[in-house]
Design a protein around this motif. Structure first.
Motif, short mmCIF file in Angstrom:
data_model
loop_
_atom_site.label_atom_id
_atom_site.label_comp_id
_atom_site.label_asym_id
_atom_site.label_seq_id
_atom_site.Cartn_x
_atom_site.Cartn_y
_atom_site.Cartn_z
N HIS A 181 -10.85 -34.08 -27.12
CA HIS A 181 -10.49 -34.27 -25.71
C HIS A 181 -9.68 -35.56 -25.54
O HIS A 181 -9.97 -36.58 -26.16
N SER A 182 -8.68 -35.50 -24.67
CA SER A 182 -7.79 -36.65 -24.47
C SER A 182 -8.52 -37.85 -23.88
O SER A 182 -8.07 -38.99 -24.03
N GLU A 183 -9.66 -37.63 -23.20
CA GLU A 183 -10.40 -38.72 -22.57
C GLU A 183 -11.68 -39.06 -23.33
O GLU A 183 -12.57 -39.72 -22.80
N LYS A 220 -2.45 -31.01 -24.05
CA LYS A 220 -2.86 -32.36 -23.69
C LYS A 220 -3.93 -32.87 -24.65
O LYS A 220 -4.00 -34.05 -24.95
N HIS A 221 -4.76 -31.96 -25.12
CA HIS A 221 -5.86 -32.33 -26.02
C HIS A 221 -5.44 -32.16 -27.48
O HIS A 221 -4.39 -31.57 -27.78
N ARG A 222 -6.27 -32.63 -28.40
CA ARG A 222 -5.92 -32.65 -29.83
C ARG A 222 -6.33 -31.32 -30.48
O ARG A 222 -7.26 -31.28 -31.31
N THR A 236 3.45 -34.04 -26.21
CA THR A 236 3.61 -35.17 -27.14
C THR A 236 5.05 -35.33 -27.63
O THR A 236 5.39 -36.34 -28.24
#
Length: 220
Positions: free
Chosen positions: A32-34, A97-99, A124
């Motif tokens: 997760h990006s956060e 947005k996430h990995r 990205t």
């Protein structure tokens, strides 16, 4: 003798556990990006039953983040539109947005193991690449440049030249076959492809929106 307490989720015991296991959270939440290390500490401290059932605000947040990761990966697999050239390079555009780029690359690699897969991430501005051996790398290059660079060192493969296809043509044929009176189900179509999915790269100009918005009379 002290009685041993059972911390297992009762729903898990009867095969109806909700949410994600601690193992799944430890393995995938860092995508997760956060994500932060503090969240990992909380995952390890909270009882499994609390994590499974969103029993606290923190557990609820953790499960929401996991759903966001899973949904983004699923949508990318479902709605990415790819093309293939006569050098055996399969390529397309995603917005992640996430990995999760490795999950998407591996998904296409399993379907096309004899190809090199190139996916450009609009978020990205990098192109993820997986080769026939399953080795993944990311290069800071637009999709067109990456595909050209990879293709130039690969031999012409007649087999791939024979199966040249347009993603739009494939889905045009698919939806035409689905939209006959006996199969018409507009509410189901809208549930499967919600409005926000049309913001994804593969869907912005896709045939789905045109088919979804047609009236039944147009197909009769």
């Amino acid at each position: 003798m002290r009685k041993k307490t059972n911390s297992r989720d009762p729903l898990e015991v009867i095969g109806r556990a909700k949410g994600y296991s601690r193992e799944e959270l430890v393995r995938n939440l860092p995508r997760h990006s956060e994500f932060s290390p503090v969240l990992m500490q909380q995952i390890k401290k909270l009882p499994e039953v609390i994590l499974r059932n969103s029993g606290t605000p923190v557990a609820k947040k953790i499960n929401r983040m996991m759903r966001e990761v899973s949904t983004e990966a699923y949508r990318a697999k479902q709605f990415a539109r790819t093309e293939i050239n006569n050098r055996g390079v399969l390529f397309g555009v995603v917005q992640l947005k996430h990995r999760v780029i490795d999950l998407i690359l591996n998904y296409f690699h399993n379907r096309w193991p004899q190809c090199v897969i190139c996916l450009y991430n609009e978020h990205t501005h990098k192109t993820g690449v997986i080769d026939e051996k399953g080795l993944i790398r990311e290069i800071k290059s637009p999709l067109k440049n990456a595909v050209e660079k990879i293709s130039i060192n690969r031999p012409f493969i007649p087999y791939f030249d024979d199966i040249q296809f347009s993603g739009e043509e494939i889905f045009e044929t698919l939806y035409k076959s689905q939209f006959i009176s006996e199969r018409e189900n507009q509410p189901y179509f809208k549930r499967m492809i919600p409005d926000h999915c049309f913001k994804l790269p593969g869907m912005k100009n896709g045939v789905e929106k045109r088919f979804r918005n047609r009236n039944l009379n147009e197909f009769l």
